[in-house]
Design an enzyme around this catalytic site. Sequence first.
Site, PDB file in Angstrom:
ATOM      1  N   LYS A 118       0.830  -1.206   0.000  1.00  0.00           N
ATOM      2  CA  LYS A 118       0.000   0.000   0.000  1.00  0.00           C
ATOM      3  C   LYS A 118       0.868   1.262   0.000  1.00  0.00           C
ATOM      4  CE  LYS A 118      -2.917   3.132   0.577  1.00  0.00           C
ATOM      5  NZ  LYS A 118      -4.106   3.524  -0.108  1.00  0.00           N
ATOM      6  N   CYS A 142      -2.967  10.943   1.075  1.00  0.00           N
ATOM      7  CA  CYS A 142      -2.306   9.676   0.729  1.00  0.00           C
ATOM      8  C   CYS A 142      -0.885   9.901   0.233  1.00  0.00           C
ATOM      9  CB  CYS A 142      -3.150   8.968  -0.320  1.00  0.00           C
ATOM     10  SG  CYS A 142      -4.870   8.828   0.182  1.00  0.00           S
TER      11      CYS A 142
HETATM   12  N1  SAJ Z   1      -0.857  14.743  -9.116  1.00  0.00           N
HETATM   13  C1  SAJ Z   1       0.113  15.397  -9.861  1.00  0.00           C
HETATM   14  N2  SAJ Z   1       0.513  14.837 -11.039  1.00  0.00           N
HETATM   15  C2  SAJ Z   1       0.001  13.652 -11.500  1.00  0.00           C
HETATM   16  C3  SAJ Z   1      -0.981  12.993 -10.737  1.00  0.00           C
HETATM   17  C4  SAJ Z   1      -1.384  13.554  -9.532  1.00  0.00           C
HETATM   18  O1  SAJ Z   1       0.608  16.465  -9.499  1.00  0.00           O
HETATM   19  O2  SAJ Z   1       0.426  13.216 -12.586  1.00  0.00           O
HETATM   20  C5  SAJ Z   1      -1.256  15.292  -7.797  1.00  0.00           C
HETATM   21  C6  SAJ Z   1      -2.728  15.656  -7.675  1.00  0.00           C
HETATM   22  O3  SAJ Z   1      -2.982  16.944  -8.161  1.00  0.00           O
HETATM   23  C7  SAJ Z   1      -2.940  15.540  -6.176  1.00  0.00           C
HETATM   24  C8  SAJ Z   1      -1.997  14.412  -5.766  1.00  0.00           C
HETATM   25  O4  SAJ Z   1      -1.083  14.263  -6.844  1.00  0.00           O
HETATM   26  O5  SAJ Z   1      -2.532  16.719  -5.498  1.00  0.00           O
HETATM   27  C9  SAJ Z   1      -2.653  13.080  -5.456  1.00  0.00           C
HETATM   28  O6  SAJ Z   1      -3.693  12.802  -6.367  1.00  0.00           O
HETATM   29  P1  SAJ Z   1      -3.946  11.360  -7.025  1.00  0.00           P
HETATM   30  O7  SAJ Z   1      -5.101  11.457  -7.922  1.00  0.00           O
HETATM   31  O8  SAJ Z   1      -2.680  10.834  -7.587  1.00  0.00           O
HETATM   32  O9  SAJ Z   1      -4.226  10.387  -5.805  1.00  0.00           O
HETATM   33  P2  SAJ Z   1      -5.133  10.416  -4.471  1.00  0.00           P
HETATM   34  O10 SAJ Z   1      -4.280  10.901  -3.352  1.00  0.00           O
HETATM   35  O11 SAJ Z   1      -6.440  11.078  -4.670  1.00  0.00           O
HETATM   36  O12 SAJ Z   1      -5.391   8.837  -4.309  1.00  0.00           O
HETATM   37  C10 SAJ Z   1      -4.260   7.960  -4.175  1.00  0.00           C
HETATM   38  C11 SAJ Z   1      -4.434   6.794  -5.169  1.00  0.00           C
HETATM   39  N3  SAJ Z   1      -3.180   6.063  -5.260  1.00  0.00           N
HETATM   40  C12 SAJ Z   1      -2.602   5.771  -6.456  1.00  0.00           C
HETATM   41  O13 SAJ Z   1      -3.070   6.086  -7.515  1.00  0.00           O
HETATM   42  C13 SAJ Z   1      -1.343   4.963  -6.387  1.00  0.00           C
HETATM   43  C14 SAJ Z   1      -5.565   5.891  -4.693  1.00  0.00           C
HETATM   44  O14 SAJ Z   1      -5.647   4.730  -5.509  1.00  0.00           O
HETATM   45  C15 SAJ Z   1      -5.345   5.459  -3.232  1.00  0.00           C
HETATM   46  O15 SAJ Z   1      -6.384   4.640  -2.746  1.00  0.00           O
HETATM   47  C16 SAJ Z   1      -5.315   6.739  -2.404  1.00  0.00           C
HETATM   48  O16 SAJ Z   1      -4.193   7.522  -2.844  1.00  0.00           O
HETATM   49  C17 SAJ Z   1      -5.189   6.366  -0.939  1.00  0.00           C
HETATM   50  O17 SAJ Z   1      -6.192   6.440  -0.232  1.00  0.00           O
HETATM   51  O18 SAJ Z   1      -4.109   5.942  -0.511  1.00  0.00           O
END
Ligand code: SAJ
Length: 430
Positions: free
Chosen positions: A204, A258
């Site tokens: 995780k 996360c």
């Molecule tokens: N972000 C970027 N660039 C990217 C992708 C995301 O800057 O290319 C930023 C987003 O703007 C945001 C942050 O990253 O600030 C996180 O967003 P996210 O959509 O990547 O993820 P979360 O935090 O909403 O959800 C994540 C997910 N993990 C993965 O994709 C590996 C989700 O599947 C998990 O269940 C969740 O964390 C969790 O609860 O741990």
Amino acid sequence: MKKKICIIGLGYIGLPTAAMFATHGHKIVGVDINKKVVDALNNGKITIYEPYLDIMVQAAVTSGNLIGKTEPEEADAFIIAVPTPITSDKKADMSYVKSAAEAIVPHLRQGNMVVLESTSPPGTVKNLLVPILERSGLKVGEDLLVAHCPERVLPGKILIELVENPRIIGGVNRKSAEAVMELYRTFVRGEIYLTDATTAEMCKLMENTYRDVNIALANELALLCEKIGINAWEVIQLSNKHPRVNIHLPGPGVGGHCLAVDPWFIVETDPETAKIIKLGRQINDSMPYNVFKRAIEILSEKDSHCIKVAILGITYKSNIDDTRESPIIELIKLFEEDGKYQVSIYDPHVSSYNHNGYSINMSKDVYSAAEGSDLLILAVNHDLFAKVDFELLYKKMASPNILDTRNFWDRKMLSKIGFNYYLLGDGSTL
Ligand code: SAJ
């Protein structure tokens, strides 16, 4: 067989999981220390925003299969889905997991299952949870089946991902993992993989760390391209044509509960070894400052004591209402602390912000936020921001400068209207 399940913690994970089990026929007691959340639930209402969750919770409560309580009670299974926040010195705060485990001990009976869903440092089940559960006098792995089943759902898509995502179940022994798998099979359609608890905990953490480190790489590329005078978004688009390359997207920082938190749980375990993980966190945490610096450069021509900056979006990512660990809050603070700037903020999903005594005044729409501003920063790419009336926006702003941190708006169209369009990671506009 239908079971009675006590789900501790009714947040972004516990509540959808409770509703899912309840609408699949199980009897669910949803437990939260916050009475407001429990009262809302018993009225069929929810206090968070997640697409379609309100409808599902209402159906579950109306069916009589989901009720809210402030204390756990006897059940066949207990699922712990409480927060694991981070302390100011970047260590996992396990106090909620600890008190949830202690609260269920008096209710444990032979044959029960205990599942930890909360994201936790490696070794939590073995070294923290099991010793607490053993206070019940039951033999863990025999009389009491215990496993870690980390949640992996994406906010904004929780209900679909709860059903379709593959899951990892790490048991204290095989018997525990298999029993918990059978329980989750009630609604999980994705593959379920069985392992030991510590491996599941590490999986995780590594999933989110993998994403965080890759975003850090994209952010580093963005900063490099600004210096070199080329466009990082074009570099990414073209590099990703390679069949084995998937560069992530740069942005104003990484937020949420996360990605911005979980990598620290690995660093905490072995800071000497977890070098890239720590550096990735630091790069992503520096992005609000880099956006601030870029904004100051754009505004450097302006000779004024009160420069007005409008910021669109305050959540940690698009189309949600969650502001936890949002890098945009850090960006706002940088402008405020400098003292030279007047900042106005609008977010269609957030009407007020107040956290730990720090509050932000929110504008009522895009145009009132932009009124008289010298720079507008597009901080979050909410779908609703695609529908802005740009002609009207142009008229409202004092100086038509736009800094797009998400590569969301159409440069050509905006330039045609008369805006000076700047893009994070694009040095060709410097
Ligand atoms: N972000 C970027 N660039 C990217 C992708 C995301 O800057 O290319 C930023 C987003 O703007 C945001 C942050 O990253 O600030 C996180 O967003 P996210 O959509 O990547 O993820 P979360 O935090 O909403 O959800 C994540 C997910 N993990 C993965 O994709 C590996 C989700 O599947 C998990 O269940 C969740 O964390 C969790 O609860 O741990």
